[in-house]
Design a protein around this motif. Sequence first.
Motif, PDB file in Angstrom:
ATOM      1  N   ILE A   1      -8.826   4.416   8.512  1.00 46.03           N
ATOM      2  CA  ILE A   1      -9.152   5.684   7.845  1.00 46.03           C
ATOM      3  C   ILE A   1     -10.462   6.304   8.334  1.00 46.03           C
ATOM      4  N   TYR A   2     -11.292   5.543   9.007  1.00 45.14           N
ATOM      5  CA  TYR A   2     -12.597   6.059   9.438  1.00 45.14           C
ATOM      6  C   TYR A   2     -12.500   7.312  10.302  1.00 45.14           C
ATOM      7  N   PRO A   3     -11.604   7.367  11.310  1.00 45.46           N
ATOM      8  CA  PRO A   3     -11.527   8.595  12.111  1.00 45.46           C
ATOM      9  C   PRO A   3     -11.199   9.835  11.285  1.00 45.46           C
ATOM     10  N   MET A   4     -10.355   9.682  10.261  1.00 42.78           N
ATOM     11  CA  MET A   4     -10.020  10.828   9.417  1.00 42.78           C
ATOM     12  C   MET A   4     -11.184  11.204   8.502  1.00 42.78           C
ATOM     13  N   MET A   5     -11.941  10.194   8.060  1.00 43.95           N
ATOM     14  CA  MET A   5     -13.108  10.480   7.212  1.00 43.95           C
ATOM     15  C   MET A   5     -14.156  11.288   7.981  1.00 43.95           C
ATOM     16  N   LEU A   6     -14.226  11.091   9.299  1.00 42.70           N
ATOM     17  CA  LEU A   6     -15.190  11.841  10.107  1.00 42.70           C
ATOM     18  C   LEU A   6     -14.863  13.324  10.157  1.00 42.70           C
ATOM     19  N   GLN A   7     -13.613  13.677   9.911  1.00 40.62           N
ATOM     20  CA  GLN A   7     -13.189  15.070   9.980  1.00 40.62           C
ATOM     21  C   GLN A   7     -13.419  15.825   8.673  1.00 40.62           C
ATOM     22  N   ILE A   8     -13.859  15.152   7.648  1.00 42.12           N
ATOM     23  CA  ILE A   8     -14.033  15.796   6.345  1.00 42.12           C
ATOM     24  C   ILE A   8     -15.366  16.523   6.294  1.00 42.12           C
ATOM     25  N   ASP A   9     -15.308  17.762   5.897  1.00 39.28           N
ATOM     26  CA  ASP A   9     -16.504  18.537   5.621  1.00 39.28           C
ATOM     27  C   ASP A   9     -16.819  18.307   4.141  1.00 39.28           C
ATOM     28  N   PHE A  10     -17.775  17.411   3.889  1.00 40.13           N
ATOM     29  CA  PHE A  10     -18.046  17.026   2.502  1.00 40.13           C
ATOM     30  C   PHE A  10     -18.556  18.191   1.663  1.00 40.13           C
ATOM     31  N   GLY A  11     -19.085  19.223   2.306  1.00 44.10           N
ATOM     32  CA  GLY A  11     -19.476  20.428   1.575  1.00 44.10           C
ATOM     33  C   GLY A  11     -18.277  21.176   1.026  1.00 44.10           C
TER      34      GLY A  11
ATOM     35  N   MET B   1      -2.933   5.107   3.760  1.00 39.12           N
ATOM     36  CA  MET B   1      -1.730   5.775   4.244  1.00 39.12           C
ATOM     37  C   MET B   1      -1.695   7.233   3.814  1.00 39.12           C
ATOM     38  N   VAL B   2      -2.233   7.555   2.653  1.00 39.61           N
ATOM     39  CA  VAL B   2      -2.300   8.957   2.233  1.00 39.61           C
ATOM     40  C   VAL B   2      -3.145   9.749   3.226  1.00 39.61           C
ATOM     41  N   PHE B   3      -4.238   9.170   3.677  1.00 36.16           N
ATOM     42  CA  PHE B   3      -5.061   9.836   4.694  1.00 36.16           C
ATOM     43  C   PHE B   3      -4.282  10.009   5.998  1.00 36.16           C
ATOM     44  N   VAL B   4      -3.545   8.980   6.393  1.00 33.17           N
ATOM     45  CA  VAL B   4      -2.770   9.066   7.631  1.00 33.17           C
ATOM     46  C   VAL B   4      -1.707  10.150   7.513  1.00 33.17           C
ATOM     47  N   TRP B   5      -0.974  10.174   6.402  1.00 35.12           N
ATOM     48  CA  TRP B   5       0.074  11.185   6.228  1.00 35.12           C
ATOM     49  C   TRP B   5      -0.529  12.586   6.204  1.00 35.12           C
ATOM     50  N   SER B   6      -1.652  12.729   5.535  1.00 36.40           N
ATOM     51  CA  SER B   6      -2.310  14.037   5.486  1.00 36.40           C
ATOM     52  C   SER B   6      -2.728  14.481   6.881  1.00 36.40           C
ATOM     53  N   TYR B   7      -3.284  13.561   7.643  1.00 38.05           N
ATOM     54  CA  TYR B   7      -3.712  13.876   9.008  1.00 38.05           C
ATOM     55  C   TYR B   7      -2.522  14.275   9.876  1.00 38.05           C
ATOM     56  N   LEU B   8      -1.445  13.487   9.802  1.00 40.63           N
ATOM     57  CA  LEU B   8      -0.268  13.759  10.627  1.00 40.63           C
ATOM     58  C   LEU B   8       0.402  15.079  10.262  1.00 40.63           C
ATOM     59  N   SER B   9       0.311  15.474   9.001  1.00 41.97           N
ATOM     60  CA  SER B   9       0.941  16.719   8.584  1.00 41.97           C
ATOM     61  C   SER B   9       0.011  17.917   8.667  1.00 41.97           C
ATOM     62  N   GLY B  10      -1.218  17.690   9.162  1.00 39.05           N
ATOM     63  CA  GLY B  10      -2.168  18.795   9.271  1.00 39.05           C
ATOM     64  C   GLY B  10      -2.730  19.229   7.932  1.00 39.05           C
ATOM     65  N   GLY B  11      -2.787  18.311   6.978  1.00 39.56           N
ATOM     66  CA  GLY B  11      -3.277  18.625   5.638  1.00 39.56           C
ATOM     67  C   GLY B  11      -4.785  18.795   5.590  1.00 39.56           C
ATOM     68  N   ASP B  12      -5.263  19.252   4.464  1.00 35.98           N
ATOM     69  CA  ASP B  12      -6.686  19.476   4.242  1.00 35.98           C
ATOM     70  C   ASP B  12      -7.338  18.143   3.866  1.00 35.98           C
ATOM     71  N   ALA B  13      -8.248  17.670   4.705  1.00 36.87           N
ATOM     72  CA  ALA B  13      -8.891  16.364   4.489  1.00 36.87           C
ATOM     73  C   ALA B  13      -9.691  16.332   3.199  1.00 36.87           C
ATOM     74  N   ALA B  14     -10.305  17.453   2.824  1.00 36.00           N
ATOM     75  CA  ALA B  14     -11.090  17.488   1.576  1.00 36.00           C
ATOM     76  C   ALA B  14     -10.172  17.325   0.370  1.00 36.00           C
ATOM     77  N   HIS B  15      -9.031  18.004   0.371  1.00 34.70           N
ATOM     78  CA  HIS B  15      -8.073  17.840  -0.726  1.00 34.70           C
ATOM     79  C   HIS B  15      -7.562  16.395  -0.773  1.00 34.70           C
ATOM     80  N   THR B  16      -7.304  15.836   0.386  1.00 37.65           N
ATOM     81  CA  THR B  16      -6.811  14.460   0.445  1.00 37.65           C
ATOM     82  C   THR B  16      -7.843  13.498  -0.139  1.00 37.65           C
ATOM     83  N   LEU B  17      -9.097  13.700   0.173  1.00 41.66           N
ATOM     84  CA  LEU B  17     -10.142  12.830  -0.342  1.00 41.66           C
ATOM     85  C   LEU B  17     -10.246  12.915  -1.862  1.00 41.66           C
ATOM     86  N   VAL B  18     -10.207  14.124  -2.369  1.00 38.49           N
ATOM     87  CA  VAL B  18     -10.317  14.311  -3.837  1.00 38.49           C
ATOM     88  C   VAL B  18      -9.094  13.746  -4.512  1.00 38.49           C
TER      89      VAL B  18
END
Length: 151
Positions: free
Chosen positions: A58-68, A134-151
């Motif tokens: 999950i670390y590579p996907m966490m790097l893409q999150i704009d925490f702001g 896996m939720v992060f992986v699915w979100s990434y593969l589907s082009g989802g919003d990383a901030a929404h996925t994190l919340v």
Amino acid sequence: MKKNPLGIFEIYLSIWVALGMIVGILVGKLFPSFIQILNQWTIYQVSIPVAILIWLMIYPMMLQIDFGSIMKVGKDPTGLLITLFVNWAVKPFTMFALAWLFFKIFFQPYLPGDLSSQYLAGAVLLGAAPCTAMVFVWSYLSGGDAAHTLV
């Protein structure tokens, strides 16, 4: 929403997962002492090797999150409300129905004692609590919003 083209790893993800399972089974059969050593590396019944591998996943996907942008998630709560509804009002009951069908009807004759009830409870818990990695992986593969996925 910008769509990322899938790379070779993402396109063949199912194959990589299957190969990983095959390698894991082979390592377990050919080197059982290695598995016993890995099983000793735990803290509070959490496997350290598994925790490290999940973090690496999950670390590579966490790097893409704009925490702001996390604060902006609440401005359009539709996705969060749908997720909460599905996760807590639909999935547990759906999993219960499927688990009841399989563990209490189809496989009951093959399961000793009260094991079918334990499997049923486990299936409901798995249905209500998806794996965060896996939720992060699915979100990434589907082009989802990383901030929404994190919340």
